[in-house]
Design a protein around this motif. Structure first.
Motif, short mmCIF file in Angstrom:
data_model
loop_
_atom_site.label_atom_id
_atom_site.label_comp_id
_atom_site.label_asym_id
_atom_site.label_seq_id
_atom_site.Cartn_x
_atom_site.Cartn_y
_atom_site.Cartn_z
N PRO A 51 0.83 -1.21 0.00
CA PRO A 51 0.00 0.00 0.00
C PRO A 51 0.86 1.26 0.00
CG PRO A 51 -0.73 -1.59 1.66
CD PRO A 51 0.60 -2.06 1.17
N ASP A 52 0.36 2.30 -0.67
CA ASP A 52 1.02 3.62 -0.68
C ASP A 52 2.46 3.54 -1.18
OD1 ASP A 52 -1.30 4.85 0.44
OD2 ASP A 52 -0.69 4.11 2.41
N PHE A 53 2.72 2.64 -2.13
CA PHE A 53 4.06 2.59 -2.71
C PHE A 53 4.37 3.87 -3.49
CE2 PHE A 53 7.05 1.46 -6.10
CZ PHE A 53 8.07 0.85 -5.37
N LEU A 54 3.34 4.42 -4.14
CA LEU A 54 3.47 5.70 -4.83
C LEU A 54 2.66 6.75 -4.10
CD1 LEU A 54 3.04 4.62 -8.58
CD2 LEU A 54 5.18 5.11 -7.37
N GLY A 55 3.20 7.95 -3.98
CA GLY A 55 2.47 9.05 -3.37
C GLY A 55 1.54 9.72 -4.37
N PRO A 56 0.62 10.56 -3.90
CA PRO A 56 -0.34 11.22 -4.79
C PRO A 56 0.32 12.02 -5.91
CG PRO A 56 -1.03 11.46 -2.51
CD PRO A 56 0.34 10.86 -2.47
N ALA A 57 1.37 12.77 -5.60
CA ALA A 57 2.04 13.57 -6.64
C ALA A 57 2.70 12.66 -7.67
CB ALA A 57 3.06 14.50 -6.00
N GLU A 58 3.25 11.54 -7.23
CA GLU A 58 3.86 10.59 -8.16
C GLU A 58 2.81 9.96 -9.06
OE1 GLU A 58 7.73 9.16 -5.54
OE2 GLU A 58 5.80 8.17 -5.21
N CYS A 59 1.66 9.63 -8.49
CA CYS A 59 0.57 9.09 -9.31
C CYS A 59 0.12 10.09 -10.36
CB CYS A 59 -0.61 8.70 -8.42
SG CYS A 59 -0.31 7.26 -7.34
N ASP A 60 -0.05 11.35 -9.95
CA ASP A 60 -0.49 12.38 -10.89
C ASP A 60 0.52 12.57 -12.02
OD1 ASP A 60 -2.82 12.80 -9.47
OD2 ASP A 60 -2.05 14.55 -8.38
N ARG A 61 1.80 12.52 -11.68
CA ARG A 61 2.83 12.70 -12.70
C ARG A 61 2.81 11.55 -13.71
NH1 ARG A 61 8.96 14.78 -11.41
NH2 ARG A 61 9.72 14.86 -13.57
N PHE A 62 2.62 10.34 -13.22
CA PHE A 62 2.53 9.20 -14.13
C PHE A 62 1.27 9.27 -14.99
CE2 PHE A 62 5.67 6.22 -11.99
CZ PHE A 62 6.40 5.99 -13.14
N ILE A 63 0.17 9.71 -14.42
CA ILE A 63 -1.07 9.83 -15.20
C ILE A 63 -0.85 10.75 -16.40
CG2 ILE A 63 -3.38 10.86 -15.16
CD1 ILE A 63 -3.71 9.66 -12.33
N ALA A 64 -0.18 11.89 -16.18
CA ALA A 64 0.10 12.81 -17.28
C ALA A 64 0.98 12.14 -18.33
CB ALA A 64 0.74 14.08 -16.75
N MET A 65 1.93 11.33 -17.88
CA MET A 65 2.81 10.63 -18.81
C MET A 65 2.04 9.60 -19.64
SD MET A 65 6.30 9.94 -16.66
CE MET A 65 7.60 11.19 -16.63
N VAL A 66 1.13 8.88 -18.98
CA VAL A 66 0.34 7.88 -19.68
C VAL A 66 -0.54 8.55 -20.73
CG1 VAL A 66 -1.45 6.12 -19.44
CG2 VAL A 66 0.39 6.27 -17.74
N ASP A 67 -1.19 9.65 -20.35
CA ASP A 67 -2.04 10.36 -21.31
C ASP A 67 -1.26 10.82 -22.53
OD1 ASP A 67 -4.46 10.09 -19.96
OD2 ASP A 67 -4.20 11.95 -18.82
N ALA A 68 0.02 11.13 -22.34
CA ALA A 68 0.82 11.65 -23.44
C ALA A 68 1.24 10.58 -24.45
CB ALA A 68 2.07 12.34 -22.88
N VAL A 69 1.25 9.30 -24.02
CA VAL A 69 1.76 8.25 -24.91
C VAL A 69 0.70 7.20 -25.27
CG1 VAL A 69 4.12 8.52 -24.09
CG2 VAL A 69 2.62 6.82 -22.99
N ALA A 70 -0.48 7.28 -24.69
CA ALA A 70 -1.46 6.21 -24.82
C ALA A 70 -2.00 6.08 -26.25
CB ALA A 70 -2.62 6.44 -23.86
N VAL A 71 -2.03 4.83 -26.71
CA VAL A 71 -2.63 4.45 -28.00
C VAL A 71 -3.45 3.20 -27.74
CG1 VAL A 71 -0.77 5.45 -29.39
CG2 VAL A 71 -0.62 3.05 -28.63
N PRO A 72 -4.33 2.79 -28.66
CA PRO A 72 -5.12 1.57 -28.42
C PRO A 72 -4.22 0.38 -28.08
CG PRO A 72 -6.03 2.76 -30.26
CD PRO A 72 -4.75 3.47 -29.89
#
Length: 229
Positions: A51-72
């Protein structure tokens, strides 16, 4: 992800069995000594939660990264339009210092040589999107296997972190052992795709159930039996 087949031929030749057994033994001992490791109560697969391996700010940063590269999303042995995997996904930039930092934390947690790790892949599931039951380990009779064998061999351990909570749905289900895990922001799941003797563990079959409300983000890192790529 590897095969989406729910019932692969179990007579496929075993590959990298000794290496998988050794790696399993080493990681098993490391996690057993880790007070932060929560072992899932089943004797049919080795699954651990942090649990809590990633903090909220780390999760948000990864979310932005995923949105930038996501394809089907695609799978190794199925057509991309057959509906078995309807999420969007993409590899994040491994050279990014933030990604390298998180990768090192996962490497250190498991005690696996960083060279054995694939690039972190991010996945995004919106309402109705899913990934049907599948295995992360490779079926060695498949047409893709020779290339994967050259690129690092069989997959050993999987590490998957949830980046978001989901209002409803989106559970990770290990179908054969009756385990269903709701997305929990910051939680890291790790599991051994092999049995202690190094053969593929059929009980690691798992599915991403459809998201009903909200958006599910995860990152996944797979490890091989030798240097990847």
């Amino acid at each position: 992800m590897a095969s989406s087949s729910a019932d692969p031929a179990t007579a496929a030749p075993l590959k990298d069995q000794a290496a998988l057994a050794l790696l399993g033994e080493q990681v098993r001992a490391r996690l057993a000594a880790d007070p932060g490791a929560c072992k899932v109560a089943t004797d049919r697969a080795e699954i651990f939660a942090f649990p809590d391996f990633l903090g909220p700010a780390e999760c948000d940063r990864f979310i932005a990264m995923v949105d930038a590269v996501a394809v089907p999303s695609a799978v190794y042995d199925r057509a991309s339009d057959d509906g078995c995997r309807t999420s969007w996904s993409g590899d994040v930039n491994r050279a990014d210092p933030f990604v390298r930092m998180i990768e090192r934390r996962i490497d250190d947690l498991l005690g696996i040589d960083p060279a054995f790790g694939e690039t972190v892949q991010g996945q995004r599931y919106t309402a109705g999107q899913l990934f049907e039951a599948h295995f992360d380990w490779f079926w060695t009779l498949a047409g893709y296997w020779p290339e994967e064998e050259r690129k690092g061999g069989q997959r050993s351990w999987t590490a998957m972190a949830y980046l978001s909570d989901v209002e409803e749905g989106g559970r990770t289900e290990f179908n054969r052992i009756g385990l269903s895990i709701p997305p929990q922001r910051g939680l890291l799941l790790v599991w051994n795709n092999a049995l202690p003797d190094g053969s593929p563990n059929l009980d690691t079959m798992h599915a991403a159930r459809p998201v009903e409300r909200g958006t599910k983000y995860v990152i996944t890192k797979w490890y091989r039996t030798r240097a990847w790529g």
